[in-house]
Scaffold this motif. Structure first.
Motif, PDB file in Angstrom:
ATOM      1  N   TRP A   3      -8.933   4.330   3.740  1.00  0.00           N
ATOM      2  CA  TRP A   3      -8.600   3.120   2.965  1.00  0.00           C
ATOM      3  C   TRP A   3      -7.367   2.425   3.534  1.00  0.00           C
ATOM      4  O   TRP A   3      -7.325   1.193   3.614  1.00  0.00           O
ATOM      5  CB  TRP A   3      -8.360   3.507   1.508  1.00  0.00           C
ATOM      6  CG  TRP A   3      -9.625   3.769   0.730  1.00  0.00           C
ATOM      7  CD1 TRP A   3     -10.875   3.882   1.247  1.00  0.00           C
ATOM      8  CD2 TRP A   3      -9.739   3.948  -0.683  1.00  0.00           C
ATOM      9  NE1 TRP A   3     -11.780   4.123   0.249  1.00  0.00           N
ATOM     10  CE2 TRP A   3     -11.110   4.173  -0.953  1.00  0.00           C
ATOM     11  CE3 TRP A   3      -8.843   3.968  -1.731  1.00  0.00           C
ATOM     12  CZ2 TRP A   3     -11.587   4.390  -2.235  1.00  0.00           C
ATOM     13  CZ3 TRP A   3      -9.306   4.191  -3.020  1.00  0.00           C
ATOM     14  CH2 TRP A   3     -10.680   4.397  -3.274  1.00  0.00           C
TER      15      TRP A   3
ATOM     16  N   ARG B 128       0.823  -1.211   0.000  1.00  0.00           N
ATOM     17  CA  ARG B 128       0.000   0.000   0.000  1.00  0.00           C
ATOM     18  C   ARG B 128       0.861   1.266   0.000  1.00  0.00           C
ATOM     19  O   ARG B 128       0.404   2.330   0.437  1.00  0.00           O
ATOM     20  CB  ARG B 128      -0.922  -0.004   1.220  1.00  0.00           C
ATOM     21  CG  ARG B 128      -1.977  -1.083   1.147  1.00  0.00           C
ATOM     22  CD  ARG B 128      -2.576  -1.397   2.500  1.00  0.00           C
ATOM     23  NE  ARG B 128      -3.621  -2.410   2.386  1.00  0.00           N
ATOM     24  CZ  ARG B 128      -3.386  -3.709   2.261  1.00  0.00           C
ATOM     25  NH1 ARG B 128      -2.136  -4.142   2.230  1.00  0.00           N
ATOM     26  NH2 ARG B 128      -4.380  -4.576   2.136  1.00  0.00           N
TER      27      ARG B 128
ATOM     28  N   TRP C 247     -14.471  -0.083   2.251  1.00  0.00           N
ATOM     29  CA  TRP C 247     -13.960   0.970   1.362  1.00  0.00           C
ATOM     30  C   TRP C 247     -15.105   1.733   0.695  1.00  0.00           C
ATOM     31  O   TRP C 247     -15.083   2.974   0.629  1.00  0.00           O
ATOM     32  CB  TRP C 247     -13.055   0.355   0.303  1.00  0.00           C
ATOM     33  CG  TRP C 247     -11.707  -0.048   0.820  1.00  0.00           C
ATOM     34  CD1 TRP C 247     -11.049   0.493   1.890  1.00  0.00           C
ATOM     35  CD2 TRP C 247     -10.861  -1.069   0.306  1.00  0.00           C
ATOM     36  NE1 TRP C 247      -9.836  -0.138   2.074  1.00  0.00           N
ATOM     37  CE2 TRP C 247      -9.690  -1.098   1.110  1.00  0.00           C
ATOM     38  CE3 TRP C 247     -10.958  -1.964  -0.744  1.00  0.00           C
ATOM     39  CZ2 TRP C 247      -8.647  -1.982   0.895  1.00  0.00           C
ATOM     40  CZ3 TRP C 247      -9.916  -2.850  -0.976  1.00  0.00           C
ATOM     41  CH2 TRP C 247      -8.778  -2.855  -0.169  1.00  0.00           C
ATOM     42  N   ILE C 248     -16.083   1.018   0.206  1.00  0.00           N
ATOM     43  CA  ILE C 248     -17.222   1.670  -0.445  1.00  0.00           C
ATOM     44  C   ILE C 248     -18.003   2.507   0.556  1.00  0.00           C
ATOM     45  O   ILE C 248     -18.433   3.632   0.264  1.00  0.00           O
ATOM     46  CB  ILE C 248     -18.130   0.609  -1.106  1.00  0.00           C
ATOM     47  CG1 ILE C 248     -17.377  -0.068  -2.264  1.00  0.00           C
ATOM     48  CG2 ILE C 248     -19.419   1.237  -1.617  1.00  0.00           C
ATOM     49  CD1 ILE C 248     -18.116  -1.245  -2.874  1.00  0.00           C
TER      50      ILE C 248
ATOM     51  N   ARG D 169     -11.834 -10.101   1.737  1.00  0.00           N
ATOM     52  CA  ARG D 169     -12.054  -9.235   0.572  1.00  0.00           C
ATOM     53  C   ARG D 169     -13.443  -8.614   0.596  1.00  0.00           C
ATOM     54  O   ARG D 169     -13.617  -7.432   0.254  1.00  0.00           O
ATOM     55  CB  ARG D 169     -11.859 -10.045  -0.711  1.00  0.00           C
ATOM     56  CG  ARG D 169     -10.399 -10.350  -1.012  1.00  0.00           C
ATOM     57  CD  ARG D 169     -10.246 -10.942  -2.394  1.00  0.00           C
ATOM     58  NE  ARG D 169      -8.846 -11.112  -2.751  1.00  0.00           N
ATOM     59  CZ  ARG D 169      -8.432 -11.544  -3.937  1.00  0.00           C
ATOM     60  NH1 ARG D 169      -9.316 -11.866  -4.870  1.00  0.00           N
ATOM     61  NH2 ARG D 169      -7.148 -11.667  -4.184  1.00  0.00           N
ATOM     62  N   ILE D 170     -14.442  -9.395   0.974  1.00  0.00           N
ATOM     63  CA  ILE D 170     -15.799  -8.861   1.028  1.00  0.00           C
ATOM     64  C   ILE D 170     -15.878  -7.710   2.038  1.00  0.00           C
ATOM     65  O   ILE D 170     -16.422  -6.634   1.742  1.00  0.00           O
ATOM     66  CB  ILE D 170     -16.801  -9.984   1.389  1.00  0.00           C
ATOM     67  CG1 ILE D 170     -16.909 -10.986   0.246  1.00  0.00           C
ATOM     68  CG2 ILE D 170     -18.174  -9.397   1.712  1.00  0.00           C
ATOM     69  CD1 ILE D 170     -17.845 -12.141   0.536  1.00  0.00           C
TER      70      ILE D 170
ATOM     71  N   THR E 287     -16.122   5.747   1.503  1.00  0.00           N
ATOM     72  CA  THR E 287     -16.090   6.653   0.353  1.00  0.00           C
ATOM     73  C   THR E 287     -17.430   7.348   0.182  1.00  0.00           C
ATOM     74  O   THR E 287     -17.500   8.583  -0.003  1.00  0.00           O
ATOM     75  CB  THR E 287     -15.726   5.877  -0.923  1.00  0.00           C
ATOM     76  OG1 THR E 287     -14.483   5.204  -0.732  1.00  0.00           O
ATOM     77  CG2 THR E 287     -15.602   6.826  -2.102  1.00  0.00           C
TER      78      THR E 287
ATOM     79  N   SER F 149     -13.415  -5.897   3.170  1.00  0.00           N
ATOM     80  CA  SER F 149     -12.579  -4.780   2.721  1.00  0.00           C
ATOM     81  C   SER F 149     -13.320  -3.906   1.719  1.00  0.00           C
ATOM     82  O   SER F 149     -13.397  -2.681   1.877  1.00  0.00           O
ATOM     83  CB  SER F 149     -11.288  -5.314   2.091  1.00  0.00           C
ATOM     84  OG  SER F 149     -10.548  -6.071   2.996  1.00  0.00           O
ATOM     85  N   TRP F 150     -13.873  -4.538   0.696  1.00  0.00           N
ATOM     86  CA  TRP F 150     -14.576  -3.761  -0.322  1.00  0.00           C
ATOM     87  C   TRP F 150     -15.806  -3.072   0.250  1.00  0.00           C
ATOM     88  O   TRP F 150     -16.098  -1.912  -0.091  1.00  0.00           O
ATOM     89  CB  TRP F 150     -14.966  -4.661  -1.492  1.00  0.00           C
ATOM     90  CG  TRP F 150     -13.823  -4.923  -2.426  1.00  0.00           C
ATOM     91  CD1 TRP F 150     -13.041  -6.029  -2.496  1.00  0.00           C
ATOM     92  CD2 TRP F 150     -13.324  -4.020  -3.422  1.00  0.00           C
ATOM     93  NE1 TRP F 150     -12.074  -5.899  -3.465  1.00  0.00           N
ATOM     94  CE2 TRP F 150     -12.226  -4.666  -4.062  1.00  0.00           C
ATOM     95  CE3 TRP F 150     -13.675  -2.748  -3.837  1.00  0.00           C
ATOM     96  CZ2 TRP F 150     -11.509  -4.079  -5.084  1.00  0.00           C
ATOM     97  CZ3 TRP F 150     -12.952  -2.144  -4.868  1.00  0.00           C
ATOM     98  CH2 TRP F 150     -11.875  -2.812  -5.467  1.00  0.00           C
ATOM     99  N   ALA F 151     -16.529  -3.757   1.120  1.00  0.00           N
ATOM    100  CA  ALA F 151     -17.701  -3.133   1.741  1.00  0.00           C
ATOM    101  C   ALA F 151     -17.297  -1.917   2.568  1.00  0.00           C
ATOM    102  O   ALA F 151     -17.953  -0.859   2.513  1.00  0.00           O
ATOM    103  CB  ALA F 151     -18.444  -4.157   2.600  1.00  0.00           C
TER     104      ALA F 151
ATOM    105  N   GLY G  36      -7.295  -1.302   5.207  1.00  0.00           N
ATOM    106  CA  GLY G  36      -6.406  -2.330   4.667  1.00  0.00           C
ATOM    107  C   GLY G  36      -5.594  -3.035   5.741  1.00  0.00           C
ATOM    108  O   GLY G  36      -5.293  -4.233   5.618  1.00  0.00           O
TER     109      GLY G  36
END
Length: 451
Positions: free
Chosen positions: A119, A80, A143-144, A136-137, A147, A139-141, A123
């Motif tokens: 972010w 990162r 991050w979204i 991953r699920i 944002t 993390s993406w949830a 991470g």
């Protein structure tokens, strides 16, 4: 084609109006230069990663003796690095611009710095989730979510996702509910796993608790924590677990018939932990397998042999079969060695020399003096048994027997004691040559046994 639900149409229109208003604000002249600065900072982050990543990787490779968690942290920072460089320079830019101009002139850059910081933190925090797919699920949830939160789009997006739903009677399932359930349950499971590992580590360092109770407590704790995590996660997003309980009961009956062996091994594992028949570190023999127990699992027991092989023995075999536990109540193990000597040797002297030779081997216990007894008078030798004790069966049995045999060999040679072996003597009874049909017939031999 079915007509789109008015609820979905209204939610989509509200979301579109919010997105359009956001981009209209972005196109204001005093914000365009901030977008240009953000683009330059993104390029600076990419260039910084290209410059710093090889140096950081080489430095990490030179750190010998570091614990694994430090090396993993270094790898995460390297992965990162572009985002970290962008975040650092973005905050520096905001600090400088607030000193030389109005705070509103750096508002967009500050927003990008906040999103980048969130972010980076996400991470690092999601690394506590062991399952890669679930990590991953989450993390993406996350991050979204952050944002949309900083962009002030969280409410319209939530309304749009909540409008995309299906109903089963009184039960309503929306896309927003599913996403919340996955995110919250994943975080609860990660927290349960971390707490379980911390408590298990404390239990393993407690000398007052037996190894079997440590394993049993850790297993029960994991089951309770993970069950609570799933139930709390589902209840937090509004799932009704009443119907799920009835459905799981019906499924459980069906699985019980198809997974009898699995259930049997699970129950046998609990029995093993409760009755303390075997525990980690015990030396056992089951069938042709001899080794020490490395781990007690929920379905199997891990047994490591002296040649490095690891056998996964089902728990049911240890409960229903015959198991030799060499260290169940204590570590004392008695070994027997059988040998024979000539009839010309004094049995009293042979016993004395054999006992003295056995005591020269380091692994033979000196305070449990070996014994040597005559067990019979054989055809070629006087037969003896030498018995001695050890306390480290996990170190192997064949090697200590071999060391005692070598000690006997050296001691017998030094004392003039002989080890006989069977011999055969051939005598020729007819020393004349008979002639039969014009051919020479060899003499007929007779075998006579002797020492």
């Amino acid at each position: 084609m079915d007509q789109v639900s008015p609820e979905i149409v209204n939610a989509a229109q509200g979301l579109w109006s919010q997105i359009r208003l956001f981009f209209e604000h972005m196109l204001l002249p005093w914000r365009l230069y901030q977008l240009a600065i953000i683009g330059a900072l993104i390029l600076l982050g990419w260039a910084g990663k290209q410059l710093l990543s090889p140096r950081l990787t080489g430095w990490l490779r030179r750190q010998e003796g570091w614990p694994k968690w430090r090396l993993r942290l270094g790898i995460l920072i390297d992965q990162r690095l572009h985002l970290i460089v962008f975040m650092v320079f973005a905050w520096l830019t905001v600090a400088v611009m607030r000193e030389i101009t109005w705070p509103s002139r750096s508002q967009l850059i500050q927003l990008a710095a906040l999103v980048a910081t969130a972010w980076v933190l996400i991470g690092f925090l999601v690394r506590i989730i062991a399952n890669r797919f679930l990590r991953r699920i989450v993390s993406w949830a996350a991050w979204i979510w952050v944002t949309l939160y900083f962009l002030d789009l969280l409410d319209p997006v939530s309304a749009f996702l909540d409008s995309m739903a299906i109903s089963f009677g009184e039960f309503r399932l929306s896309a927003l509910t599913v996403i919340k359930a996955l995110a919250i349950t994943g975080l609860m499971i990660a927290a349960a796993r971390t707490l379980s590992q911390m408590i298990s580590g404390r239990l393993s360092r407690n000398a007052d608790i037996s190894p079997t109770m440590q394993v049993l407590t850790a297993k029960l704790l994991q089951v309770v924590l993970f069950t609570v995590a799933i139930v709390v996660g589902l209840k937090a997003v509004g799932f009704d677990l009443t119907g799920l309980a009835v459905f799981s009961g019906a499924v459980g009956v069906g699985l019980g018939f198809g997974l009898q062996k699995v259930v049997s091994n699970l129950v046998s594992g609990v029995i093993i932990l409760l009755d303390k028949s075997v525990k980690p570190g015990d030396v056992i023999s089951i069938g042709d397998t001899f080794g020490w127990i490395e781990e007690l699992g929920a379905r199997y027991v891990s047994v490591v042999t002296r040649d490095g092989k690891e056998y996964l023995i089902p728990n049911e075999d240890l409960v229903t079969g015959q198991v030799v536990n060499w260290s169940h109540t204590n570590n004392f193990v008695r070994l027997d060695i059988h040998f024979g000597t000539s009839y010309n040797d004094d049995p009293h002297e042979v016993s004395r020399v054999a006992i003295k030779a056995a005591m020269t081997v380091k692994r033979v216990l000196p305070h449990r003096t070996p014994v040597c007894w005559v067990t019979g008078f054989g055809d070629n030798s006087v037969d003896y048994v030498l018995r001695f004790w050890i306390t480290d069966a996990e170190g192997g049995l064949t090697n200590v027997r071999g060391q005692v045999f070598l000690a006997l060999w050296d001691a017998f040679k030094a004392s003039g004691i002989s080890i006989p072996f069977p011999q055969r003597e051939v005598r020729v009874l007819n020393d004349t040559i008979a002639v039969s049909q014009g051919r020479e017939v060899p003499p007929r031999p007779e075998f006579v046994s002797g020492d």
